[in-house]
Design an enzyme around this catalytic site. Sequence first.
Site, PDB file in Angstrom:
ATOM      1  N   ASP A  31       0.788  -1.107  -0.077  1.00  0.00           N
ATOM      2  CA  ASP A  31      -0.110   0.054  -0.036  1.00  0.00           C
ATOM      3  C   ASP A  31       0.654   1.163   0.009  1.00  0.00           C
ATOM      4  O   ASP A  31       1.853   1.258   0.741  1.00  0.00           O
ATOM      5  CB  ASP A  31      -0.945   0.071   1.248  1.00  0.00           C
ATOM      6  CG  ASP A  31      -2.063   0.787   1.239  1.00  0.00           C
ATOM      7  OD1 ASP A  31      -3.228   0.490   0.979  1.00  0.00           O
ATOM      8  OD2 ASP A  31      -1.654   2.215   1.005  1.00  0.00           O
ATOM      9  N   ILE A  32       0.578   2.360  -0.708  1.00  0.00           N
ATOM     10  CA  ILE A  32       1.278   3.403  -0.949  1.00  0.00           C
ATOM     11  C   ILE A  32       1.246   4.384   0.455  1.00  0.00           C
ATOM     12  O   ILE A  32       2.231   5.148   0.472  1.00  0.00           O
ATOM     13  CB  ILE A  32       0.802   4.260  -2.218  1.00  0.00           C
ATOM     14  CG1 ILE A  32       1.696   5.032  -2.694  1.00  0.00           C
ATOM     15  CG2 ILE A  32      -0.454   5.069  -1.759  1.00  0.00           C
ATOM     16  CD1 ILE A  32       1.893   5.479  -4.067  1.00  0.00           C
ATOM     17  N   ASN A  88     -13.018  -3.159   2.522  1.00  0.00           N
ATOM     18  CA  ASN A  88     -13.866  -2.145   2.592  1.00  0.00           C
ATOM     19  C   ASN A  88     -14.930  -2.113   1.476  1.00  0.00           C
ATOM     20  O   ASN A  88     -14.698  -2.477   0.204  1.00  0.00           O
ATOM     21  CB  ASN A  88     -13.148  -0.670   2.587  1.00  0.00           C
ATOM     22  CG  ASN A  88     -11.949  -0.705   3.703  1.00  0.00           C
ATOM     23  OD1 ASN A  88     -12.290  -1.133   4.829  1.00  0.00           O
ATOM     24  ND2 ASN A  88     -10.983  -0.058   3.539  1.00  0.00           N
ATOM     25  N   HIS A 101     -10.160  -5.255  -3.206  1.00  0.00           N
ATOM     26  CA  HIS A 101      -8.857  -5.557  -2.654  1.00  0.00           C
ATOM     27  C   HIS A 101      -8.994  -5.832  -1.207  1.00  0.00           C
ATOM     28  O   HIS A 101      -9.986  -5.297  -0.408  1.00  0.00           O
ATOM     29  CB  HIS A 101      -7.996  -4.322  -2.809  1.00  0.00           C
ATOM     30  CG  HIS A 101      -8.807  -3.016  -2.483  1.00  0.00           C
ATOM     31  ND1 HIS A 101      -9.404  -2.366  -3.230  1.00  0.00           N
ATOM     32  CD2 HIS A 101      -8.493  -2.268  -1.151  1.00  0.00           C
ATOM     33  CE1 HIS A 101      -9.895  -1.091  -2.618  1.00  0.00           C
ATOM     34  NE2 HIS A 101      -9.471  -1.172  -1.318  1.00  0.00           N
ATOM     35  N   HIS A 103      -6.997  -5.698   2.191  1.00  0.00           N
ATOM     36  CA  HIS A 103      -5.735  -5.114   2.930  1.00  0.00           C
ATOM     37  C   HIS A 103      -5.562  -6.087   4.031  1.00  0.00           C
ATOM     38  O   HIS A 103      -6.105  -6.715   4.495  1.00  0.00           O
ATOM     39  CB  HIS A 103      -6.459  -4.003   3.692  1.00  0.00           C
ATOM     40  CG  HIS A 103      -6.872  -2.661   2.942  1.00  0.00           C
ATOM     41  ND1 HIS A 103      -6.243  -1.547   2.848  1.00  0.00           N
ATOM     42  CD2 HIS A 103      -8.021  -2.532   2.441  1.00  0.00           C
ATOM     43  CE1 HIS A 103      -7.029  -0.608   2.068  1.00  0.00           C
ATOM     44  NE2 HIS A 103      -7.911  -1.369   1.982  1.00  0.00           N
TER      45      HIS A 103
HETATM   46  P1  AMP Z   1      -9.770   1.530   0.264  1.00  0.00           P
HETATM   47  O1  AMP Z   1     -10.038   2.685   1.001  1.00  0.00           O
HETATM   48  O2  AMP Z   1     -10.098   0.260   0.842  1.00  0.00           O
HETATM   49  O3  AMP Z   1     -10.445   1.579  -1.363  1.00  0.00           O
HETATM   50  O4  AMP Z   1      -8.381   1.369  -0.065  1.00  0.00           O
HETATM   51  C1  AMP Z   1      -7.510   1.815  -1.246  1.00  0.00           C
HETATM   52  C2  AMP Z   1      -6.263   1.922  -0.704  1.00  0.00           C
HETATM   53  O5  AMP Z   1      -5.268   1.973  -1.946  1.00  0.00           O
HETATM   54  C3  AMP Z   1      -5.672   2.886   0.143  1.00  0.00           C
HETATM   55  O6  AMP Z   1      -5.114   2.261   1.283  1.00  0.00           O
HETATM   56  C4  AMP Z   1      -4.542   3.471  -0.511  1.00  0.00           C
HETATM   57  O7  AMP Z   1      -3.429   3.970   0.188  1.00  0.00           O
HETATM   58  C5  AMP Z   1      -3.909   2.604  -1.612  1.00  0.00           C
HETATM   59  N1  AMP Z   1      -3.580   2.870  -2.798  1.00  0.00           N
HETATM   60  C6  AMP Z   1      -3.884   3.925  -3.784  1.00  0.00           C
HETATM   61  N2  AMP Z   1      -3.257   4.148  -4.739  1.00  0.00           N
HETATM   62  C7  AMP Z   1      -2.185   3.277  -4.612  1.00  0.00           C
HETATM   63  C8  AMP Z   1      -1.137   2.902  -5.363  1.00  0.00           C
HETATM   64  N3  AMP Z   1      -0.924   3.652  -6.422  1.00  0.00           N
HETATM   65  N4  AMP Z   1      -0.230   2.142  -5.049  1.00  0.00           N
HETATM   66  C9  AMP Z   1      -0.485   1.372  -4.014  1.00  0.00           C
HETATM   67  N5  AMP Z   1      -1.618   1.592  -3.093  1.00  0.00           N
HETATM   68  C10 AMP Z   1      -2.509   2.479  -3.628  1.00  0.00           C
END
Ligand code: AMP
Length: 112
Positions: A31-32, A88, A101, A103
């Site tokens: 995760d970024i 989520n 996805h 987590h």
């Molecule tokens: P959600 O709130 O469950 O939709 O989580 C989306 C997740 O994607 C968040 O924790 C972000 O930090 C992560 N995210 C968004 N863009 C990227 C990216 N380019 N690379 C890695 N993680 C990402």
Amino acid sequence: MSEETIFDKIIAKQIPADIVYEDEQILAFKDIAPKAPVHYLIIPKKRIATLNDANPEDQALLGHMMLTASKLATEAGIAEDGYRVQMNVNKGGGQVVFHIHLHMFGGRQLAE
Ligand code: AMP
């Protein structure tokens, strides 16, 4: 068909990600904006917008994502201590990227 998200670009290797696992069906990457020392996202290569859009035919795929979360936690050395697997769903559930996805995060004591 749901709309393309940033995760499609990661799957297509059009934008970089720190990939920790890949096979024909799924991809896992860091995760970024990590919420814990270890924070991976496990995604299907098939685009499914939310868990509500998953079908019975996706059952094996969803199970594969779960088992991969456990495997990656073991590889990261956090399985014994404990970690969290979370999906989520929709805005009310905190979903921001509409491509399902899991987590998987840990490496510190998680509250709640
Ligand atoms: P959600 O709130 O469950 O939709 O989580 C989306 C997740 O994607 C968040 O924790 C972000 O930090 C992560 N995210 C968004 N863009 C990227 C990216 N380019 N690379 C890695 N993680 C990402």
